[in-house]
Write an enzyme that holds these catalytic residues in place. Structure first.
Site, PDB file in Angstrom:
ATOM      1  CB  SER A 125      -7.983   2.542   2.944  1.00  0.00           C
ATOM      2  OG  SER A 125      -7.462   1.903   4.161  1.00  0.00           O
ATOM      3  CB  SER A 167      -8.235  -0.243   5.566  1.00  0.00           C
ATOM      4  OG  SER A 167      -9.182   0.671   5.853  1.00  0.00           O
ATOM      5  CE  LYS A 219      -3.973   1.413   2.998  1.00  0.00           C
ATOM      6  NZ  LYS A 219      -4.825   0.775   4.107  1.00  0.00           N
TER       7      LYS A 219
END
Lengths: 63, 460
Positions: free
Chosen positions: B153, B177, B77
């Site tokens: 996310s 997330s 990420k």
């Protein structure tokens, strides 16, 4: 008596609090910000309604 | 696409049957072909990845062992520092930062183990979302249905693994997330106990709630990564000091000693019927005989909303004052609202949080694993604002986190497992454990995978 949470009241709060904090809000953002604030205040109400609290809380969390 | 596991790639590389360069070139080719339509990568590190692969091949040729993940391509990420590139954290504002001068702790750990970083992945801005609908970089699409969200996310992290571009990725989880995108993309995703994995070199969202963890297509791969990430780090004040407790040695120990219960009430409400059925199926497979009530779950979600919003807005207050227009509108207005909240409401939320933690601890005196759905619904369409469930209407994006938030706010270890037999889109179920009991939840997941109750099924 429950506190006023109508849109006009919250909008005034958002406008004045943001100005005091130094955040310039575009008028087109205001309705969404008001809605989010309402949800946060309702969240605070839900916490109060749960009726549990701890005196030994810390802002640094550990499981 | 390629479905070879990380464990298998590492075995082949270490055994001399596969060159690291070949494994990495294949991953880069897959990314070139497949990443665009998913919009999951924000940077592809071709030159660095090939150089790392060459180094690993040289080590093998010299008779050295590069590590347990030798040659395995991975991606992270884009809120993890990667030396030499700018850490975007899904934002436009962070583009102006200088490149990171060193890797985040978890990136360093995987590279030290021989894994090869091939790129960084799309996310909701500053991790404040459940759908990776990023205004600056575009939405990340679900490999099972490109019109739908990959979750968030850590949406880039889930899409890249589910689409076969890389076998493993890293994400973060504050309210769900890692677990939400894992569930929506049919993967295994682990949110370890709070403090189990270092957060050094990670852009934080809510410092008292953020967790780091892996996503993978198998339990074995998930655990291989988790065991490399966990352990104390003196540079991270939130990192627990307890030594690493490897989960791999116990993975095949079965579930005979585990006390399992299904979470009822709140965790079976306002959800699609297939989701509830999946949770029941998993609970039954684990031998659950009881349904228990998690006390004050709804209020826990409310407390998390306040804690994460206020902490996040505090981190970004300077920019909210000087350049609010540079934020993603999807996050900006929530940050502003939270910034205006009186501090007393934050401290009350924290006081509740501690009391809730103690109440749930009592629950875990009698059980080892709690089973709940991961999300109330399968992947929503990109752009969906509202969802109707059981005659009630909910804000779609917020509702996705209904079942994940009550556990991350108290830092419990949770794995999301992909159930087999979902009719159309992937569905996930959470296995929740007591603090620092990752080996129990992981071996329960391994058991379910062996029994084929759960497992990764590639998108068609």
């Amino acid at each position: 008596m429950p506190p006023p949470r109508d849109h006009a009241t919250l909008e005034r709060f958002v406008e004045e609090a943001a100005r005091t904090l130094g955040i310039a809000i575009d008028p087109t953002w205001r309705p969404t910000i008001v809605e989010h604030l309402r949800r946060l205040l309702e969240a605070a109400d839900a916490i109060d309604a749960a009726g549990i609290s701890s005196a030994d809380h810390a802002t640094r969390f550990e499981p | 696409m390629d479905w070879q596991s990380a464990s298998s790639i590492a075995e082949d590389v270490r055994g001399g049957r596969l060159r690291a360069r070949a494994a990495v070139e294949a991953a880069l080719a897959r990314i070139e072909l497949g990443a665009g339509r998913l919009n999951c990568f924000t940077a592809v590190l071709t030159d660095q990845a090939l150089a790392d692969a060459a180094r690993i091949d040289a080590e093998i040729a010299a008779g050295s062992d590069p590590g347990p993940l030798a040659g395995v391509p991975f991606a992270v990420k884009n809120l993890f520092d990667v030396a030499g590139i700018v850490t975007l954290a899904g934002s436009k504002i962070n583009r102006e930062r200088a490149p990171a001068n060193q890797d985040a702790g978890v990136v360093r750990a995987l590279r030290r183990a021989g894994a090869v970083l091939v790129g960084t992945l799309n996310m909701d801005e500053y991790a404040y979302g459940f759908t990776t609908e990023n205004t600056h970089y575009g939405p990340t699409r679900n490999p099972y249905d490109l019109s739908r969200s990959a979750g968030g996310s850590s949406g880039g992290s889930s899409a890249a693994v589910a689409a076969g571009l890389v076998p493993i990725s890293l994400g973060t989880d504050t309210g769900g997330s890692i677990r939400v995108p894992s569930a929506l993309c049919g993967l295994f995703g682990l949110k370890p106990t709070f403090g189990r994995v270092t957060r050094t070199g990670t852009v934080l969202f809510a410092p008292s709630v953020d967790h780091v963890g892996p996503l993978a297509r198998s339990v074995r791969d998930l655990v291989a990564v988790y065991d490399l990430l966990q352990g104390p780090d003196a540079d991270d004040p939130a990192c627990a000091t307890r030594p690493a407790e490897p989960a791999m040695p116990m993975l095949a120990d079965g579930i005979a000693d585990l006390r399992v219960a299904l979470a009822g009430g709140y965790f079976l409400e306002h959800a699609e019927s297939e989701v509830v059925a999946a949770a029941r199926r998993v609970a039954e497979a684990l031998g659950a005989k009881r349904e228990v009530t998690v006390p004050h779950a709804a209020a826990a979600r409310a407390a998390a909303m306040i804690v994460t919003g206020v902490e996040g807005s505090g981190l970004h207050l300077a920019n909210l004052k000087t350049r609010p227009g540079d934020f993603d509108p999807m996050t900006r207005d929530r940050f502003i609202a939270a910034a205006l909240l009186p501090g007393s409401l934050y401290t009350r939320a924290q006081a509740f949080r501690r009391a809730y933690q103690l109440a749930v601890e009592t629950l875990f005196a009698d059980i080892d694993i709690l089973v709940t759905p991961t999300t109330p619904l399968a992947a929503p369409p990109i752009g969906q604002e509202q969802v109707m469930l059981g005659g009630s209407t909910f804000p779609s994006r917020a509702h996705v986190g209904r079942f994940t938030i009550p556990f991350s706010i108290i830092g419990l270890p949770v794995i999301s497992v992909p159930v087999r037999g979902a009719t159309h889109l992937p569905l996930g179920v959470q296995l929740v454990g007591a603090p620092f009991r990752e080996p129990q939840v992981l071996r329960a997941a391994a058991f379910l995978e062996t029994e084929r109750v759960v497992g990764f099924v590639p998108p068609s």
